[in-house]
Write a protein that holds these residues in place. Structure first.
Motif, PDB file in Angstrom:
ATOM      1  N   ASN A 176      60.519  13.615 -19.589  1.00 51.88           N
ATOM      2  CA  ASN A 176      60.515  12.785 -18.389  1.00 51.88           C
ATOM      3  C   ASN A 176      59.890  11.439 -18.723  1.00 51.88           C
ATOM      4  O   ASN A 176      58.741  11.396 -19.161  1.00 51.88           O
ATOM      5  CB  ASN A 176      59.719  13.479 -17.280  1.00 51.88           C
ATOM      6  CG  ASN A 176      59.908  12.818 -15.933  1.00 51.88           C
ATOM      7  OD1 ASN A 176      59.689  11.627 -15.794  1.00 51.88           O
ATOM      8  ND2 ASN A 176      60.308  13.593 -14.944  1.00 51.88           N
ATOM      9  N   PRO A 177      60.603  10.335 -18.526  1.00 54.47           N
ATOM     10  CA  PRO A 177      60.068   9.024 -18.892  1.00 54.47           C
ATOM     11  C   PRO A 177      58.966   8.525 -17.978  1.00 54.47           C
ATOM     12  O   PRO A 177      58.353   7.501 -18.267  1.00 54.47           O
ATOM     13  CB  PRO A 177      61.297   8.114 -18.811  1.00 54.47           C
ATOM     14  CG  PRO A 177      62.180   8.769 -17.809  1.00 54.47           C
ATOM     15  CD  PRO A 177      61.987  10.245 -18.018  1.00 54.47           C
ATOM     16  N   LEU A 178      58.703   9.228 -16.871  1.00 52.55           N
ATOM     17  CA  LEU A 178      57.640   8.811 -15.967  1.00 52.55           C
ATOM     18  C   LEU A 178      56.319   9.504 -16.278  1.00 52.55           C
ATOM     19  O   LEU A 178      55.323   9.263 -15.591  1.00 52.55           O
ATOM     20  CB  LEU A 178      58.039   9.103 -14.514  1.00 52.55           C
ATOM     21  CG  LEU A 178      59.332   8.437 -14.030  1.00 52.55           C
ATOM     22  CD1 LEU A 178      59.606   8.813 -12.585  1.00 52.55           C
ATOM     23  CD2 LEU A 178      59.246   6.933 -14.174  1.00 52.55           C
ATOM     24  N   ALA A 179      56.314  10.357 -17.281  1.00 53.40           N
ATOM     25  CA  ALA A 179      55.089  11.080 -17.620  1.00 53.40           C
ATOM     26  C   ALA A 179      54.060  10.118 -18.200  1.00 53.40           C
ATOM     27  O   ALA A 179      54.380   9.208 -18.953  1.00 53.40           O
ATOM     28  CB  ALA A 179      55.396  12.199 -18.618  1.00 53.40           C
ATOM     29  N   ASP A 180      52.799  10.363 -17.866  1.00 54.11           N
ATOM     30  CA  ASP A 180      51.707   9.477 -18.281  1.00 54.11           C
ATOM     31  C   ASP A 180      50.413  10.272 -18.127  1.00 54.11           C
ATOM     32  O   ASP A 180      50.306  11.090 -17.216  1.00 54.11           O
ATOM     33  CB  ASP A 180      51.699   8.228 -17.392  1.00 54.11           C
ATOM     34  CG  ASP A 180      50.454   7.395 -17.582  1.00 54.11           C
ATOM     35  OD1 ASP A 180      49.561   7.481 -16.718  1.00 54.11           O
ATOM     36  OD2 ASP A 180      50.367   6.674 -18.585  1.00 54.11           O
ATOM     37  N   PRO A 181      49.434  10.073 -19.006  1.00 52.99           N
ATOM     38  CA  PRO A 181      48.176  10.811 -18.861  1.00 52.99           C
ATOM     39  C   PRO A 181      47.538  10.678 -17.485  1.00 52.99           C
ATOM     40  O   PRO A 181      46.936  11.614 -16.975  1.00 52.99           O
ATOM     41  CB  PRO A 181      47.288  10.190 -19.944  1.00 52.99           C
ATOM     42  CG  PRO A 181      48.248   9.725 -20.988  1.00 52.99           C
ATOM     43  CD  PRO A 181      49.461   9.254 -20.229  1.00 52.99           C
ATOM     44  N   MET A 182      47.673   9.499 -16.849  1.00 52.94           N
ATOM     45  CA  MET A 182      47.095   9.320 -15.531  1.00 52.94           C
ATOM     46  C   MET A 182      47.961   9.954 -14.451  1.00 52.94           C
ATOM     47  O   MET A 182      47.474  10.660 -13.572  1.00 52.94           O
ATOM     48  CB  MET A 182      46.912   7.835 -15.224  1.00 52.94           C
ATOM     49  CG  MET A 182      46.141   7.583 -13.926  1.00 52.94           C
ATOM     50  SD  MET A 182      46.087   5.847 -13.440  1.00 52.94           S
ATOM     51  CE  MET A 182      47.775   5.609 -12.880  1.00 52.94           C
ATOM     52  N   LEU A 183      49.281   9.719 -14.518  1.00 47.53           N
ATOM     53  CA  LEU A 183      50.172  10.252 -13.501  1.00 47.53           C
ATOM     54  C   LEU A 183      50.202  11.772 -13.509  1.00 47.53           C
ATOM     55  O   LEU A 183      50.433  12.399 -12.475  1.00 47.53           O
ATOM     56  CB  LEU A 183      51.586   9.717 -13.701  1.00 47.53           C
ATOM     57  CG  LEU A 183      51.781   8.221 -13.433  1.00 47.53           C
ATOM     58  CD1 LEU A 183      53.202   7.825 -13.743  1.00 47.53           C
ATOM     59  CD2 LEU A 183      51.431   7.887 -12.000  1.00 47.53           C
ATOM     60  N   LEU A 184      49.977  12.386 -14.668  1.00 47.69           N
ATOM     61  CA  LEU A 184      49.971  13.844 -14.743  1.00 47.69           C
ATOM     62  C   LEU A 184      48.601  14.442 -14.485  1.00 47.69           C
ATOM     63  O   LEU A 184      48.401  15.640 -14.659  1.00 47.69           O
ATOM     64  CB  LEU A 184      50.477  14.294 -16.122  1.00 47.69           C
ATOM     65  CG  LEU A 184      51.937  13.964 -16.427  1.00 47.69           C
ATOM     66  CD1 LEU A 184      52.334  14.524 -17.777  1.00 47.69           C
ATOM     67  CD2 LEU A 184      52.855  14.475 -15.338  1.00 47.69           C
ATOM     68  N   GLY A 234      44.374   3.666 -16.726  1.00 51.85           N
ATOM     69  CA  GLY A 234      45.719   4.099 -16.409  1.00 51.85           C
ATOM     70  C   GLY A 234      46.818   3.179 -16.896  1.00 51.85           C
ATOM     71  O   GLY A 234      46.578   2.021 -17.264  1.00 51.85           O
ATOM     72  N   PHE A 235      48.031   3.711 -16.920  1.00 51.42           N
ATOM     73  CA  PHE A 235      49.292   3.012 -17.138  1.00 51.42           C
ATOM     74  C   PHE A 235      49.546   2.587 -18.583  1.00 51.42           C
ATOM     75  O   PHE A 235      50.676   2.238 -18.909  1.00 51.42           O
ATOM     76  CB  PHE A 235      49.419   1.783 -16.228  1.00 51.42           C
ATOM     77  CG  PHE A 235      49.632   2.132 -14.782  1.00 51.42           C
ATOM     78  CD1 PHE A 235      50.846   2.610 -14.348  1.00 51.42           C
ATOM     79  CD2 PHE A 235      48.615   1.986 -13.862  1.00 51.42           C
ATOM     80  CE1 PHE A 235      51.056   2.942 -13.022  1.00 51.42           C
ATOM     81  CE2 PHE A 235      48.800   2.317 -12.532  1.00 51.42           C
ATOM     82  CZ  PHE A 235      50.025   2.793 -12.113  1.00 51.42           C
ATOM     83  N   VAL A 236      48.550   2.594 -19.461  1.00 51.53           N
ATOM     84  CA  VAL A 236      48.806   2.226 -20.855  1.00 51.53           C
ATOM     85  C   VAL A 236      49.788   3.210 -21.481  1.00 51.53           C
ATOM     86  O   VAL A 236      50.723   2.825 -22.189  1.00 51.53           O
ATOM     87  CB  VAL A 236      47.502   2.181 -21.665  1.00 51.53           C
ATOM     88  CG1 VAL A 236      47.786   1.829 -23.129  1.00 51.53           C
ATOM     89  CG2 VAL A 236      46.539   1.169 -21.068  1.00 51.53           C
ATOM     90  N   GLY A 237      49.583   4.500 -21.218  1.00 58.37           N
ATOM     91  CA  GLY A 237      50.461   5.522 -21.767  1.00 58.37           C
ATOM     92  C   GLY A 237      51.838   5.551 -21.138  1.00 58.37           C
ATOM     93  O   GLY A 237      52.734   6.253 -21.629  1.00 58.37           O
ATOM     94  N   LEU A 238      52.042   4.805 -20.059  1.00 59.63           N
ATOM     95  CA  LEU A 238      53.363   4.712 -19.435  1.00 59.63           C
ATOM     96  C   LEU A 238      54.112   3.485 -19.915  1.00 59.63           C
ATOM     97  O   LEU A 238      55.309   3.552 -20.225  1.00 59.63           O
ATOM     98  CB  LEU A 238      53.214   4.660 -17.912  1.00 59.63           C
ATOM     99  CG  LEU A 238      54.507   4.438 -17.115  1.00 59.63           C
ATOM    100  CD1 LEU A 238      55.432   5.641 -17.262  1.00 59.63           C
ATOM    101  CD2 LEU A 238      54.196   4.171 -15.654  1.00 59.63           C
TER     102      LEU A 238
END
Length: 361
Positions: free
Chosen positions: A114-122, A289-293
């Protein structure tokens, strides 16, 4: 079978284990440019501050520390102290954290496809924050200096496991379920962390805990650098070692399993590895947040989705990005300092909205 979602900027995999990519700049050129970008960001990060230093003097001090014969000392001892003991450890930690978040984001996006996965979003960062805040406000030191990283790792792993199982239904994992589960888990864990801060009897401990929640690198010293450096470097090497299985997951679970990959065991092992890296990062920097996205998508737009190429590029780009973001955070309203997590959110939020609109079209 989980529905395959194409990552931004990457063409569908044509051959299992080796995703194809659109024509773009040669890979060595991209790496060279990213290396130069990182060198420029490091130079700016060390040179800028309340006392500005010339770029040539910055590199002279660094080269002189490597070997005295490389540069003649034409600077004061105060300036050398500023470079070596104040700014260099902070810039180095910024680079390591940016690289770690970027490669973790890229790995998570492949693991859950999933391209929306991110350490913060998850919810991974929020889980690590709860573990770190609990240690800070309680004053526990059972494992000495390792207490905080271990607690952050445990929180990150628990949050990631919870989101993963909540998002699965009937063996399937959709984008909507993943995002909803991640956002819900992040909100719950953020509330738990806030509650721990509010009920803390020691205002100094509460203030320290807020630092983890906002994300900041003020007061970085050399003693704070080595554990994240080891965790991120070893973790990145491990991810590079499993680049082919990560590529296989992009082709689909059935294709990966038909080529001999134990998908569930591989995912479980990679989730633990990512949780270790994120937990260690959050232990020293808070939730950024958001760096990993952002970084994985930017890299895929340049060189495609083959992890053998993309992971090193993501590490370089993520390191440069966070160094620049931290530079903005500490110089924008000097002498006050903005938590770097606010800067990355201001950049990453609009990017996330653009990505959702792009995918919907």
């Amino acid at each position: 079978m989980i529905e395959l979602t194409e990552t931004a900027g990457a063409a569908p995999a044509a051959v299992p284990g080796l995703p194809s990519r659109r024509p773009g700049p040669p890979y060595p050129l991209v790496i060279a440019l990213l290396t130069l970008l990182l060198a420029g960001a490091v130079t700016a990060g060390i040179a800028a501050g309340s006392i500005s230093l010339p770029a040539g003097q910055v590199w002279g001090i660094l080269l002189h520390r490597i070997h005295p014969a490389l540069a003649d000392p034409a600077w004061t001892s105060v300036r050398e102290t500023i470079v070596m003991d104040v700014r260099l450890p902070r810039v180095l930690l910024c680079g390591i954290i940016g690289a770690g978040l970027s490669v973790c984001g890229m790995a998570l996006q492949a693991l859950v496809r999933n391209p929306l996965a991110d350490p913060m979003l998850l919810g991974v960062s929020s889980g690590a924050s709860v573990g770190a805040v609990a240690v800070v406000v309680s004053g526990l030191a059972v494992l000495g200096v390792f207490t905080l990283p271990v607690a952050a790792f445990a929180g990150a792993l628990a949050a990631l496991a919870a989101v993963y199982f909540l998002a699965r239904s009937g063996g399937r994992m959709t984008t909507v379920r993943l995002v909803l589960a991640g956002v819900a888990m992040a909100e719950v864990l953020s509330a738990v962390a806030s509650f721990l801060v509010v009920v803390s009897a020691d205002p100094h401990k509460a203030q320290s805990a807020v630092r983890w929640m906002l994300g900041g690198l003020a007061g970085t010293t050399w003693t704070m650098v080595w554990i994240p450096v080891a965790a991120v470097l070893l973790g990145t090497v491990a991810l590079l070692g499993v680049s082919r299985p990560l590529n296989l997951l992009l082709a689909g679970e059935e294709a990966a399993a038909s080529l001999g990959l134990d998908v569930h065991r591989f995912r479980a092992a990679l989730f633990v590895l990512v949780a270790i890296m994120i937990g260690t990062i959050v232990a020293v920097s808070g939730a950024i947040g958001f760096v990993g996205l952002i970084m994985p998508h930017a890299v895929r737009l340049l060189i495609g989705s083959d992890h053998r190429r993309a992971l090193p590029a993501a590490a370089l780009l993520g390191a440069a990005f966070l160094i620049v973001a931290d530079l903005v955070a500490r110089t924008l309203i000097t002498p006050e300092e903005i938590p770097v997590g606010i800067i990355t959110a201001l950049v990453g939020g609009p990017f996330f909205l653009w990505l959702m609109r792009r995918r919907s079209r």
